[in-house]
Design an enzyme around this catalytic site. Structure first.
Site, PDB file in Angstrom:
ATOM      1  N   GLU B 244     -11.956 -25.482   5.018  1.00 52.30           N
ATOM      2  CA  GLU B 244     -12.287 -24.171   4.466  1.00 52.30           C
ATOM      3  C   GLU B 244     -11.374 -23.085   5.035  1.00 52.30           C
ATOM      4  O   GLU B 244     -10.859 -22.247   4.313  1.00 52.30           O
ATOM      5  CB  GLU B 244     -13.755 -23.822   4.742  1.00 52.30           C
ATOM      6  CG  GLU B 244     -14.110 -22.424   4.256  1.00 52.30           C
ATOM      7  CD  GLU B 244     -15.600 -22.184   4.134  1.00 52.30           C
ATOM      8  OE1 GLU B 244     -16.230 -22.860   3.306  1.00 52.30           O
ATOM      9  OE2 GLU B 244     -16.138 -21.331   4.858  1.00 52.30           O
ATOM     10  N   ARG B 270       3.280   7.345 -11.053  1.00 55.51           N
ATOM     11  CA  ARG B 270       2.649   8.567 -10.562  1.00 55.51           C
ATOM     12  C   ARG B 270       3.705   9.537 -10.064  1.00 55.51           C
ATOM     13  O   ARG B 270       4.492   9.209  -9.173  1.00 55.51           O
ATOM     14  CB  ARG B 270       1.693   8.191  -9.411  1.00 55.51           C
ATOM     15  CG  ARG B 270       1.072   9.357  -8.695  1.00 55.51           C
ATOM     16  CD  ARG B 270      -0.066   9.926  -9.476  1.00 55.51           C
ATOM     17  NE  ARG B 270      -0.799  10.917  -8.682  1.00 55.51           N
ATOM     18  CZ  ARG B 270      -1.663  11.755  -9.214  1.00 55.51           C
ATOM     19  NH1 ARG B 270      -1.922  11.716 -10.508  1.00 55.51           N
ATOM     20  NH2 ARG B 270      -2.302  12.618  -8.436  1.00 55.51           N
ATOM     21  N   GLN B 281       9.351   8.188   1.189  1.00 54.74           N
ATOM     22  CA  GLN B 281       9.527   7.080   2.134  1.00 54.74           C
ATOM     23  C   GLN B 281       8.222   6.597   2.746  1.00 54.74           C
ATOM     24  O   GLN B 281       8.061   5.409   3.026  1.00 54.74           O
ATOM     25  CB  GLN B 281      10.518   7.484   3.232  1.00 54.74           C
ATOM     26  CG  GLN B 281      11.933   7.564   2.684  1.00 54.74           C
ATOM     27  CD  GLN B 281      12.931   7.992   3.735  1.00 54.74           C
ATOM     28  OE1 GLN B 281      12.551   8.428   4.813  1.00 54.74           O
ATOM     29  NE2 GLN B 281      14.195   7.880   3.409  1.00 54.74           N
TER      30      GLN B 281
END
Lengths: 321, 381, 251
Positions: B244, B270, B281
């Site tokens: 798992e 955007r 940056q």
């Protein structure tokens, strides 16, 4: 038998000739040379009389009880036989499920290539255009064979004008013993409707999936069609969800229509559907989504909910009388 | 170590990508709000072959190796936004399917595995208890042999798939005096007398994956449902947990890749102050770090997959994979919100859900602290 | 004791993915290929006939270069038992395809041949009918339901015609072409995909079949159709009715 250049297969519904199948006469005239009409069926004498005024060199009639149903194996054989006897080089029909079933089979019997859904005839009748890829492209095709089979799109060729000249009728002898019998007609389930045939109607109202249920579809699409004396059509999605029967489907895999007026209700405009309606003279689109592609080709666009707009429109059309 | 895919692997992985794209791109917002499990998607995954990826073909599986399996799950996670569904599938694969594959009798395998593979059966396990979580082997649930049955008593918490499971691998102690060596695994089937998995638990993330508190009150389990041998539960559990840890966040790598692409798109679209925010940056740097995080997560996952296919002891790799992927996923989701600004905090943008879904990864199948403990002990500390 | 149809042959074509190629601005040349959707329906129908125990073998056949092997494997992943690819990279017309398929059928001798009613790239809707004509076999086109009758010697087919539905019986062997509503094809599963790896693709040439065909049609060009331009937005039903009366003159 009268010699001819083009043999035109006529389609009928056992009562009367299907009007679009006569548009092939216009195509034959563009091809040049003589053309003859070919009518197959059982007890079609009365119908034959309606075909005498279209300038054909002759009307060939194959009238036999064994031809009562348009079974492809028998029909193709009789057609190929008639074609050879009248010395034709082109076998012509109008695209429909009837002609698409039978003409390619006849083409194989005649060892001839075939073009489906011809839209224009160019270059002295040797070059043809036809839609491919669901109508998103138009192909120009030449045939390298003297014999050829063509099915034309009714919407791309005008209805022929009637002619006073009377074409002679020539009966084709049918030898029942020679007919194949591997196909048997069982039954037919056709809708009886007072509305005009979808491919022949002057006005068509089409509905899409936003019509929700069959009751709403019948009330809005049917109601508007009746207010305008038009026929009903549907998108594939509407047919698949059971809003309308499959023979109402307009589009690439359904019917191609070219009415004076097409009203699209709640149809966004999948390319397959647009391919079936783009030859309509006037297109009205009513849709809630202002960005629905159908608005790109609609003559008149109304942004709104069909459930609200259509009852208003039906009302307004009633008031006009 | 070779991560270049063979033609057959490529074909399989492409098919998984296509399957995810075409069959698993449903809307998740409502299901998440109402904590609804998508049974239809589960069935589709089963029929397609996801649940059976690792299972030998004679039991209805595909017999794929661990590397191919984790790469397939990664692709599923990229296509499918329903992290809860993927969490349920993972719980099913690592805590029910794997124990059966390794410890089931021939009869048990024949009975359960085909259904667990094809989507008709849902499995899970029941280990954690109200008073034993990280200290899992201190469990209090008991099992007493009575003729051809075992009688189970106790309760379990955080049981993934509990409310929808057809069978659970339940851990109980047959002899408390033996401590850890008394821990034994049982296959408890839905409807067993005295078995009550109906108490659903609300949670913060992976809300579309149902979870329950499970009660055993003189619960009768037929002796043939003993999984492995009496006292073999702890080893069986450890094996199941190792699988798992290595695999459960494979789909999260796909989720991270999807988030990364979403952030790049958003940063390009955007505009603020006359230019796209990606040109700033501070934003670009965050996205570059995200890219590095996704790539390193993928590499550590594939490394685990490769090692798991080539040697037996993979405790260290599994713990490192789990730890690194959980941290990376949470950080990616958090940064994705930051890049989306206020919109990222809004449900509609489907970024905040990703963070809620990710956080659980630091808790289940061993908290990040437990993973660090394991790693520490395995590197000689 | 009824006998199953010994062998069904399904003909399929590899076409550009119609849902990708149809996207505006897409030339279609870079789109990935898929099994023609109508042929996929035909394959599904063959599988269902086998699942009812009414046939024992399903053979797929297609024509094209090795680049279409992905679609051949997809057909086998769906459940086709084995596949024949006639290696021919030429642009063939429906009549050429029908003549090549006749060669395959004469060799394979199936009792039933299924295929889609048309390929969604060429939209010709001819091959099945031509093939039936060449073989002298019965045909059923536009089929939305198939039932095998009389000890599998006949097929009762419901056809979707322009006017509604028509039911015909065809004696076997016969050619049946699938319409949209015949069935919903299954999704190819990973187990199917893996099983398909063991199934052989039998590559043959027209020469080996003894079929010499030249296409009789020549595609000289393709072009985008003239686009209808977007018209006028109207704000109300009243405005629409006025436009229809006075501008379009359709009322």
């Amino acid at each position: 038998m009268t010699k001819t250049n083009t043999l035109i297969l006529i389609e009928h519904d056992r009562q009367q000739v299907k009007r679009p199948s006569l548009h092939a006469v216009t195509a034959a005239q563009q091809l040049g040379g003589d053309y003859s009409l070919l009518l197959l069926g059982s007890a079609v004498g009365e119908m034959a009389k309606s075909l005498l005024g279209y300038g054909a060199a002759s009307l060939l009639v194959a009238d036999h009880a064994e031809l009562a149903e348009p079974l492809a194996d028998r029909y193709a054989l009789v057609i190929a036989d008639a074609f050879q006897k009248c010395g034709a080089t082109t076998l012509l029909g109008t695209s429909s499920t009837f002609s698409k079933d039978i003409l390619p089979r006849a083409a194989a019997l005649l060892d001839a290539p075939m073009l489906t859904d011809v839209m224009t005839i160019e270059g002295n009748g040797n070059s043809f255009t036809r839609p491919i890829n669901a109508g998103s492209m138009i192909a120009t095709v030449q045939l390298g064979s003297e014999r050829r089979v063509l099915s034309i799109r009714a919407s791309a060729f005008a209805a022929p004008t009637g002619n006073t000249a009377v074409s002679p009728i020539e009966q084709l002898a049918v030898d029942a013993a020679l007919l194949p019998n591997g196909m048997q007609f069982v039954s037919r389930e056709e809708r009886i409707s007072d509305r005009p045939d979808l491919t022949e109607a002057r006005v068509v109202v089409g509905g899409g999936r936003p019509l929700k249920d069959k009751e709403t579809f019948d009330r809005l699409v049917g109601g508007l069609a009746d207010a305008l004396g038009g026929a009903i059509g549907a998108t594939r999605a509407a047919v698949d969800t059971g809003l309308a029967p499959n023979d109402y489907q307009i589009g690439q895999t359904g019917k191609v229509i070219a009415p004076d007026l097409y009203i699209a209700l709640g149809i966004s405009g999948a390319i397959q559907h647009l391919a079936g309606i783009k030859d309509s003279r006037v297109i009205i689109a009513i849709n809630k989504d202002p960005d629905a592609p159908i608005f790109q080709m609609a003559t008149y666009a109304l942004v709104g909910d069909v459930h609200q707009v259509v009852p208003e429109l039906i009302e307004a059309l009633r008031d006009r009388e | 170590m070779d991560f270049s895919w063979s033609d057959q692997q490529r074909e399989l992985l492409d098919a998984v990508s296509r399957f995810g794209r075409e069959q698993l791109t449903y809307e998740v917002i409502e299901n998440d709000r109402n904590a609804v499990f998508n049974h239809d998607a589960w069935k589709k995954c089963g029929e397609f072959g996801i649940q059976g990826l690792l299972v030998p073909t004679e039991y209805g599986g595909l017999g794929q190796d661990p590397l191919t399996t984790v790469a397939a799950l990664e692709r599923l996670g990229y296509a499918c936004k329903d992290n809860g569904l993927l969490f349920s599938i993972n719980a099913h694969m690592w805590t029910a399917v794997i124990p059966l594959v390794f410890n089931g009798t021939e009869a048990q395998k024949r009975k359960f595995l085909p259904g667990l593979c094809d989507g008709t059966l849902i499995g899970g396990n029941a280990m954690s208890e109200p008073n034993s979580g990280s200290d899992a082997f201190a469990l209090a649930t008991t099992a007493t042999r009575a003729g051809d049955k075992y009688i189970l008593n106790g309760s379990k918490i955080f049981c993934t798939n509990g409310p929808i499971a057809d069978m659970l691998v339940v851990f109980a102690n047959v002899d408390k005096s033996r401590g850890q060596d008394g821990i034994t695994a049982f296959l408890v089937e839905k409807g067993a007398p005295g078995f009550d998995p109906s108490h659903k638990i609300e949670k913060m993330g992976v809300r579309t994956s149902p979870m329950a508190e499970v009660f055993f009150e003189n619960c009768e389990v037929p002796a043939e449902n003993l999984l492995g041998k009496e006292g073999g539960g702890a080893f069986l559990f450890t094996r199941s947990m190792t699988w798992e840890r290595g695999c459960i966040l494979a789909s999260a790598v796909g989720s991270m890749q999807r988030l990364l692409e979403k952030c790049i798109r958003y940063a390009n679209e955007r505009k603020q102050g006359g230019q796209s925010i990606g040109k700033y940056q501070l934003v670009a740097s965050k996205i570059v770090d995200m890219k590095l995080r996704v790539e390193s997560a993928r590499h550590i996952l594939y490394h685990y997959g490769w090692v798991a296919g080539h040697r037996k002891a993979v405790y260290l790799e599994a713990a490192m994979t789990k730890l690194h992927l959980a941290d990376a996923w949470v950080k990616c989701a958090e940064d994705a919100i930051q890049i989306h600004g206020g919109y990222g905090y809004m449900t509609e943008y489907e970024v905040e859900r990703e963070l809620r879904d990710a956080i659980g990864a630091k808790l289940y199948s061993g908290t990040s602290e437990i993973q660090r403990n394991i790693i520490a002990s395995l590197i000689g500390l | 004791m009824t006998q199953p149809v010994e062998k069904i042959l399904v003909a399929f074509k590899s076409v550009p993915d119609p849902y990708e190629a149809a996207a505006p601005g897409d030339s279609g040349s870079t789109a990935k290929s898929v099994i023609n959707p109508f042929d996929e329906i035909a394959i599904e129908e063959a599988l269902r006939i086998r699942e009812r125990g009414e046939t024992s073998e399903i053979v797929g056949v297609t024509i094209g270069p090795s680049s279409i092997d992905e679609q051949v494997r997809a057909a086998m992943a769906m459940g086709v038992d084995r596949a024949i690819r006639i290696d021919d990279a030429r642009l063939l017309d429906p009549y050429a395809v029908a003549r090549i398929l006749r060669g395959v059928i004469e060799k394979e001798a199936p009792q039933l041949v299924l295929m889609g009613k048309q390929a969604v790239d060429d939209d010709s809707n001819q091959v099945g009918q031509m093939l039936a004509g060449l073989l002298g076999w019965p045909q059923a086109t536009f089929v939305s339901k198939i039932e095998l009758l009389d000890n599998r010697t006949r097929a009762r087919c419901t056809r979707e015609t322009d006017a509604g539905l028509e039911v015909i019986d065809v004696n076997l062997p016969a050619i049946i072409t699938a319409d949209l509503r015949l069935n919903e094809p299954r999704y190819v599963s990973l187990p199917g995909l893996i099983k398909a790896r063991k199934k052989p693709i039998d590559v043959q040439t027209c020469q080996q079949l003894g079929v010499i065909v030249e296409p009789l049609t020549r595609l000289s060009s393709t072009a985008r159709p003239a686009r209808r331009s977007a018209g006028t937005r109207v704000e109300s039903v009243a405005e629409l009715v006025i436009k229809l009366k006075e501008e379009a003159k359709v009322l």
